[in-house]
Design a protein around this motif. Structure first.
Motif, PDB file in Angstrom:
ATOM      1  N   ILE A 451       0.515  -1.287   0.085  1.00  0.00           N
ATOM      2  CA  ILE A 451       0.253   0.519   0.237  1.00  0.00           C
ATOM      3  C   ILE A 451       0.827   1.238  -0.472  1.00  0.00           C
ATOM      4  O   ILE A 451       0.596   2.009  -0.989  1.00  0.00           O
ATOM      5  N   ALA A 452       1.975   1.371   0.580  1.00  0.00           N
ATOM      6  CA  ALA A 452       3.190   2.385   1.032  1.00  0.00           C
ATOM      7  C   ALA A 452       2.978   2.639  -0.415  1.00  0.00           C
ATOM      8  O   ALA A 452       4.006   3.934  -1.004  1.00  0.00           O
ATOM      9  N   LYS A 457       4.392   5.922  -5.221  1.00  0.00           N
ATOM     10  CA  LYS A 457       4.266   6.347  -6.870  1.00  0.00           C
ATOM     11  C   LYS A 457       3.460   7.047  -7.553  1.00  0.00           C
ATOM     12  O   LYS A 457       3.675   7.836  -8.625  1.00  0.00           O
ATOM     13  N   LEU A 458       1.999   6.907  -7.023  1.00  0.00           N
ATOM     14  CA  LEU A 458       0.854   7.080  -6.939  1.00  0.00           C
ATOM     15  C   LEU A 458       0.764   8.772  -7.571  1.00  0.00           C
ATOM     16  O   LEU A 458       0.570   9.856  -8.073  1.00  0.00           O
ATOM     17  N   LEU A 467      -2.200  14.792  -3.840  1.00  0.00           N
ATOM     18  CA  LEU A 467      -2.527  13.840  -3.504  1.00  0.00           C
ATOM     19  C   LEU A 467      -2.186  14.227  -1.849  1.00  0.00           C
ATOM     20  O   LEU A 467      -1.274  14.414  -1.176  1.00  0.00           O
ATOM     21  N   GLU A 468      -3.308  13.950  -0.706  1.00  0.00           N
ATOM     22  CA  GLU A 468      -3.013  14.450   0.516  1.00  0.00           C
ATOM     23  C   GLU A 468      -3.972  12.970   1.212  1.00  0.00           C
ATOM     24  O   GLU A 468      -5.151  13.067   1.453  1.00  0.00           O
ATOM     25  N   TYR A 499      -3.998   3.222  -9.222  1.00  0.00           N
ATOM     26  CA  TYR A 499      -3.411   2.890  -7.536  1.00  0.00           C
ATOM     27  C   TYR A 499      -3.162   0.900  -7.658  1.00  0.00           C
ATOM     28  O   TYR A 499      -2.185   0.091  -7.073  1.00  0.00           O
ATOM     29  N   PHE A 500      -4.227   0.322  -7.471  1.00  0.00           N
ATOM     30  CA  PHE A 500      -4.843  -1.055  -7.889  1.00  0.00           C
ATOM     31  C   PHE A 500      -4.003  -1.212  -8.515  1.00  0.00           C
ATOM     32  O   PHE A 500      -3.556  -3.215  -8.572  1.00  0.00           O
TER      33      PHE A 500
END
Length: 686
Positions: A451-452, A457-458, A467-468, A499-500
């Motif tokens: 996940i991290a 990367k995203l 993104l926050e 992301y996925f």
């Protein structure tokens, strides 16, 4: 420049379809009989204007009312003649006709008057029977009873039409005429009865008593219809009032289909005015006169309690649960202790209104202006505020996150310390939800390291998305919801898919390969540690110390209470919105025709409450369950259609699956076992 018609005589003028009337001034104008159908009247000023019928139309409709009174009286006189045949001992056929007429009449009375009126009618009939028996024995008593029944309803419709049309004075005058017709026809019936039943002659001779009975019946009739005009909810003849109002506005002022957004009708006289299909967003009604005599259509003016609130601004301790009040103007209204559970107040003007201790559970407030409103002590469980809700200058010392119970009268008070209150401006900052979020839900084999890495990367690939991370929430066992705020206009679908794709590829790597990717990367390690902590805690919320994360550029861990849909708890705020949408869908369903037997609307409302109040159901499952209730509500509009029945069957099956894991002692489990079979039965699903 806006047009100025102030103070002018505009009787009968045709403004139909005109688009140049926005902001026009019609204050103090005489607009009786004027036609504003489909006109653009945004911001128009009708304060102190006089709407309604022109004089010749008013006179004509009163004459029609009188004609209806005479016709009605004659019809019921004929009915009285048939009833009197009960005493024609020479002909069994006549007696049978008389009894059929009397039984039919009694059935009509039972079907058209309220329970309270039946008690009064029985009392009047008993008095009539007693007087008749006193003077003429049993036969005379029956005669008086027949006369009372046959004289009950003449003139009802005519009286309602007259009152609706002519107002207090002319309506009363017409009512006196109805009384006279009723009394005279009762005397005619009594005379005929004397000819056909000689044994009742002593009773007939007691004319004063008979006329007193007939008069009492007429007065009861007039009182009943007056109550209908006042919209007494206990009177089933309110529908007659609605028909009368529609009849009475023929030839009156018409705003049908017009846009009256921000229009001003303060102190205007609005009798016999057509507001069907109009746009009434933030329309001003302070001290408007005779608003009870307009044709409201399906607007919020259809509710008498709402009309009174609009005119007086006083709604303290009133119940507006599940009402559609979209676009209503309640600026500076007193709504302390009022209840708006499940109501729709979207786009409403609530500036400086007093909502002290008001119940706002599941109330929809999208694009609502609450500037300067007072919310101290309000109950805001799952309320549906959005990023367009205006909260500037809200006055609030404390709120409650749940509705009160006997066991807990102050549930989830905020601030938690009862000695503390919100400072000026703090409430808006505390309550303002974050809606524009990217929700990344992980439900199978959660890998914190993957996940991290995937999220970093995203962030690097899409700096324009800004993104926050705003929340990391554990959902059940081994399930995590990661929420990230995004810039306006970001394509969340694309971001989520990318992301996925990366996350699933990373999960397939070995631990050694993953470690090579995060070597000397504090950003990823810190985020990984937070997700791991979240999975280990029974309940986890980010408590916002960004200094604990080393050099996490692009990620901002904000303060988040994540309690009942408030700041930072975007998922729960969405739950409140979903529940509010369910309430709106339920409002579209008709009430059960049998008060003691719940219909689809009532059963689904009970199910909705059981779901939202459940402490055993995860909020993701609550959201899914509420969506299925909404589906059932939409299908319930045509429950006998085969396609709707299939939709309902699927929704019920889904609900059973959601509730399957509940403990048998759970309140929701018991409610579902009771409600779902009853709902299925109403859809003819067996």
């Amino acid at each position: 420049m806006a047009l100025d018609f102030s103070g002018q005589n505009l009787q009968g003028r045709n403004f139909k379809g005109r688009q140049d009337l926005a902001g026009a001034n019609f204050s103090y104008a005489d607009i009786r009989g004027a036609n504003f159908t489909n006109a653009n009247l945004r911001g128009a000023n009708f304060s102190h204007a006089k709407a309604g019928l022109k004089h010749h139309w008013a006179i004509f409709l009163v004459l029609v009312s009188w004609l209806l009174s005479v016709v009605s009286g004659c019809v019921w006189a004929i009915n009285g003649l048939y009833v009197s045949q009960i005493f024609d001992l020479s002909s069994k056929e006549s007696q049978i006709e008389g009894w059929i007429a009397l039984i039919t009449l009694i059935a009509v009375l039972i079907g058209t008057i309220s329970k309270e009126e039946r008690y009064v009618l029985v009392a009047v009939a008993f008095v009539a029977f007693a007087i008749g028996t006193r003077f003429a024995g049993f036969g005379g008593g029956l005669g008086a009873l027949a006369v009372t029944a046959a004289g009950m309803i003449p003139g009802d419709f005519a009286l309602v039409f007259a009152v609706a049309r002519a107002g207090t004075f002319a309506g009363t005058f017409a009512g006196v005429g109805v009384f006279a017709v009723t009394g005279a026809l009762a005397e005619v019936k009594i005379g005929v009865l004397a000819l056909m039943a000689p044994e009742a002659i002593p009773f007939i001779e007691a004319r004063a008593e008979n006329f007193a009975v007939a008069g009492a019946v007429a007065l009861l009739t007039m009182y009943t219809r007056w109550r209908a005009m006042k919209e007494d909810e206990k009177d089933s003849l309110v529908r007659i009032r609605n028909t009368a109002i529609t009849y009475a506005q023929i030839g009156g002022t018409s705003f049908r289909g017009a846009d009256l957004t921000n229009a001003n009708f303060a102190y205007a006289t609005l009798k016999s005015t057509d507001f069907r299909d109009t746009t009434l967003i933030c329309t001003h009604w302070q001290e408007a006169k005779m608003l009870d005599y307009v044709s409201p259509g399906k607007t919020y003016l259809d509710n008498s309690q709402v009309r009174q609130l609009l005119v007086t601004g006083q709604g303290q301790d009133k119940n507006f649960n599940r009402e559609n009040l979209r676009g209503i103007n309640l600026q500076k209204a007193n709504l302390a202790d009022a209840s708006f559970i499940g109501a729709d107040l979207s786009e409403a003007n609530l500036q400086d209104a007093d909502f002290s201790r008001a119940k706002l559970k599941q109330t929809q407030l999208d694009a609502t202006d609450l500037t300067g409103a007072t919310l101290t002590g309000a109950y805001i469980e799952d309320w549906g505020i959005t990023n367009t809700t205006k909260l500037h200058g809200v006055r609030c010392e404390y709120v409650f996150m749940r509705l009160p119970t006997k066991q807990n009268p102050d549930p989830l008070r905020k601030p938690d310390n009862k000695k503390e209150v919100f400072a000026d401006g703090d409430f808006a900052d505390f309550i303002q939800p974050i809606f524009d979020t990217l929700d990344l839900y992980h439900n199978q084999g959660v890998d914190p390291r993957a996940i991290a890495i995937a999220f970093k990367k995203l962030v690097e690939n899409h700096p324009e998305a800004e993104l926050e991370i705003v929340a990391i929430e554990k959902r059940g066992e081994d399930k995590i919801l990661l929420q990230a705020k995004t810039a306006a206009g970001s394509d969340k679908s694309q971001l989520s898919a990318e992301y996925f794709d990366d996350y699933n590829q990373l999960k397939a790597l070995s631990q050694s390969q993953q470690l090579l990717l995060i070597e000397k990367d504090n950003y990823i390690r810190d985020l990984q540690n937070m997700i791991t902590t979240a999975l280990q805690e029974s309940k986890y919320n980010i408590q916002g110390n960004i200094n604990n994360m080393s050099d996490i550029s692009g990620i901002n861990i904000q303060n988040s209470s994540n309690v009942s849909g408030i700041a930072g708890g975007g998922s729960v705020a969405n739950l409140g919105t979903i529940s509010g949408n369910v309430s709106i869908a339920l409002n579209q369903l008709p009430d059960s025709p049998e008060p003691d037997k719940p219909g689809i609307k009532e059963l689904l409302s009970q199910l909705q409450d059981a779901i939202t109040q459940s402490s055993h159901l995860p909020e993701a499952d609550k959201a899914e369950a509420l969506e299925q209730v909404k589906t059932l509500a939409e299908a319930g509009q045509n429950p006998q259609e085969s396609t709707k029945q299939k939709t309902a069957k699927t929704a019920i099956t889904m609900l059973k699956g959601i509730f399957a894991g509940l403990p048998t002692v759970a309140t929701l489990y018991e409610a579902a076992n009771k409600l779902l079979p009853a709902i299925a039965k109403l859809f003819n699903l067996g």
